[in-house]
Design an enzyme around this catalytic site. Sequence first.
Site, PDB file in Angstrom:
ATOM      1  N   HIS A 168      73.589 -74.188  64.985  1.00 34.54           N
ATOM      2  CA  HIS A 168      73.883 -72.466  65.815  1.00 34.54           C
ATOM      3  C   HIS A 168      75.437 -71.915  65.526  1.00 34.54           C
ATOM      4  O   HIS A 168      75.823 -71.811  65.979  1.00 34.54           O
ATOM      5  CB  HIS A 168      74.010 -73.218  67.161  1.00 34.54           C
ATOM      6  CG  HIS A 168      72.801 -73.299  67.827  1.00 34.54           C
ATOM      7  ND1 HIS A 168      72.361 -72.938  69.130  1.00 34.54           N
ATOM      8  CD2 HIS A 168      71.450 -72.667  67.533  1.00 34.54           C
ATOM      9  CE1 HIS A 168      70.930 -73.319  69.855  1.00 34.54           C
ATOM     10  NE2 HIS A 168      70.618 -73.270  68.635  1.00 34.54           N
ATOM     11  N   GLU A 183      63.453 -68.038  71.680  1.00 39.66           N
ATOM     12  CA  GLU A 183      63.817 -69.470  72.222  1.00 39.66           C
ATOM     13  C   GLU A 183      64.455 -69.785  72.078  1.00 39.66           C
ATOM     14  O   GLU A 183      65.335 -70.728  72.885  1.00 39.66           O
ATOM     15  CB  GLU A 183      62.993 -70.200  70.768  1.00 39.66           C
ATOM     16  CG  GLU A 183      63.052 -71.701  70.960  1.00 39.66           C
ATOM     17  CD  GLU A 183      63.761 -72.290  70.375  1.00 39.66           C
ATOM     18  OE1 GLU A 183      63.911 -73.847  70.629  1.00 39.66           O
ATOM     19  OE2 GLU A 183      65.168 -71.688  70.195  1.00 39.66           O
ATOM     20  N   GLU A 184      65.610 -69.356  72.054  1.00 35.49           N
ATOM     21  CA  GLU A 184      66.921 -69.468  72.087  1.00 35.49           C
ATOM     22  C   GLU A 184      67.367 -68.767  73.306  1.00 35.49           C
ATOM     23  O   GLU A 184      68.698 -69.036  73.444  1.00 35.49           O
ATOM     24  CB  GLU A 184      67.572 -68.602  70.122  1.00 35.49           C
ATOM     25  CG  GLU A 184      68.123 -68.882  68.847  1.00 35.49           C
ATOM     26  CD  GLU A 184      68.043 -70.322  69.141  1.00 35.49           C
ATOM     27  OE1 GLU A 184      68.521 -71.257  70.091  1.00 35.49           O
ATOM     28  OE2 GLU A 184      67.864 -71.316  67.666  1.00 35.49           O
ATOM     29  N   ASP A 208      67.220 -73.119  61.780  1.00 32.50           N
ATOM     30  CA  ASP A 208      67.335 -72.842  63.083  1.00 32.50           C
ATOM     31  C   ASP A 208      67.387 -71.943  63.031  1.00 32.50           C
ATOM     32  O   ASP A 208      67.635 -71.007  63.351  1.00 32.50           O
ATOM     33  CB  ASP A 208      68.246 -74.188  63.845  1.00 32.50           C
ATOM     34  CG  ASP A 208      67.925 -73.540  65.069  1.00 32.50           C
ATOM     35  OD1 ASP A 208      66.550 -73.417  65.748  1.00 32.50           O
ATOM     36  OD2 ASP A 208      68.415 -73.528  66.010  1.00 32.50           O
ATOM     37  N   ASP A 231      60.092 -77.176  64.927  1.00 34.02           N
ATOM     38  CA  ASP A 231      61.546 -76.455  64.802  1.00 34.02           C
ATOM     39  C   ASP A 231      62.707 -77.318  64.183  1.00 34.02           C
ATOM     40  O   ASP A 231      62.893 -78.476  64.219  1.00 34.02           O
ATOM     41  CB  ASP A 231      61.574 -76.363  66.084  1.00 34.02           C
ATOM     42  CG  ASP A 231      62.656 -75.873  67.149  1.00 34.02           C
ATOM     43  OD1 ASP A 231      63.244 -75.174  65.536  1.00 34.02           O
ATOM     44  OD2 ASP A 231      63.240 -75.367  67.872  1.00 34.02           O
TER      45      ASP A 231
END
Length: 507
Positions: free
Chosen positions: A466, A337-338, A299, A366
């Site tokens: 994450h 993006e995050e 990611d 993604d």
Amino acid sequence: MRLPRRPRGPRGRKALAALISTAVAAPVLLSAAPADARTADGPARQHQKAERLARQLERDASAKGAYRHLKALQRIADANGGNRAAGTAGHEASAAYVHRLLKQAGYRVSYQWFDVWQAKTLTEKLSVVSPDARDLQVKAAEFSPSTPKSGLRAALALARVDKDSGCAADDYQGTSFTGRIALVKRGGCTFAEKQKAAAAAGAVGTIIYNNVAGGVAKPSFGSPADGKVPTAGISQADGEALAAAAAKGEVRVALDIQQQHIKRRTPNVIAETRGGDPRHVVALGSHLDSVPEGPGINDNGSGSAGLLEVALKLADRTRRSGQQPTNKVRFAWWSGEELGLLGSEHYVAQLSGAEREKIALYLNFDMIASPNPAQLVYDGDDSDHKGSGPGPKGSAEIEKLINGYLDRKGTPHEGTDFDGRSDYGPFIATGIPAGGTFTGAEGIKSPEQAAKFGGKAGAPYDPNYHAKGDNLSNLDLKAFDTNIDVIAHAVGIYAHDLSSLGGGARG
């Protein structure tokens, strides 16, 4: 990847505009429009060229080739504190790596700089004070206001649970929220909108619990300006347990969030073919930034590396054949993006109306190598009847093209909702047809999916989502290879032939 849902339509566009940096870079320069090669060649000839290029790119591009880019991104993260987050040296080094290779390959490449905010969480604690004292696992919202130094103690008040829980003022009626901490279920609108509505109802804080099993919700507001009250996320199980207890009697909690907010600059990387009709742009993108917690190799190093692999192979084919694509092909590696789709939002917002009309479609990739993968294709026609409605006109045809390719390869697949949690969101919000693939994030693989795709039922698609463990060992290379083939096929077809978009073709 996998941000909170973003609304579409007028409200979504207002939210989009509010989140975008005020620093606007100049748009990518386009060459003068050439004669339309499609008219010269005719539909049959264009289709033949498209099919031939698609087959060539599928043969040329591979997971093995893209893996070298993943290794480079891992080395960059290792040398920069373990991550490649937007606004950090790790992300800038990642952007420089991509920029250098594309420049060498002959693309017209540019950086597009914009401002982002970074949040540094110093304290994130949540405890039930009464009736039963216990600590809960919690994550402070990105850009949450801090609580007082001594923390915040208050009773819980429950927002109404429905398809868009806690998004509107009437979700807070029937119960007094004044001086209380709102307990809100995730889904239906952005985290920022939920805490804003809770604050307007008088809440002094917001706790948002996940709407899927496994994993703690990680709220994000995009910038400090969006934070109205201290906000944190918890798991679905903890949220439902708190809601059940609060429905029976008063539940008091202690919330302590201390956070610093720092403004930084960060770049998107935009590359486009030197040839091709600029009136018909085929756009593809992947976000290049990671979360601060880890290197982000799945990611979204996976999507970034897959896109880079195909872009380089397209340049090589163009150089060897001397044949430019009929349509201009534009690749993007987004930052921020995050932090709330900031890079793609910034890019779309700075386009003029005429420039947006030139973009025939946008493809997003993604997380395409999740270790417990499902092969998911964005549901452009809403045939799954889940979540959001269909994408803009042309999105159904994009889904059909991808599904048809996977069917011919004998690869099982299923739809996934346009839930607004990745970089297709800003394109959809302005009416640009979109599509792409995804192999899953923190969601849980069902028994039916395990039977279809293999892997482990009852476990996340990516258990290191994450997290620090999202590294080179956190990949399914077979899924990676499949999705690189999807990218290669789509690039090959759309580079020469947009006719499959039917009435959805723009430009």
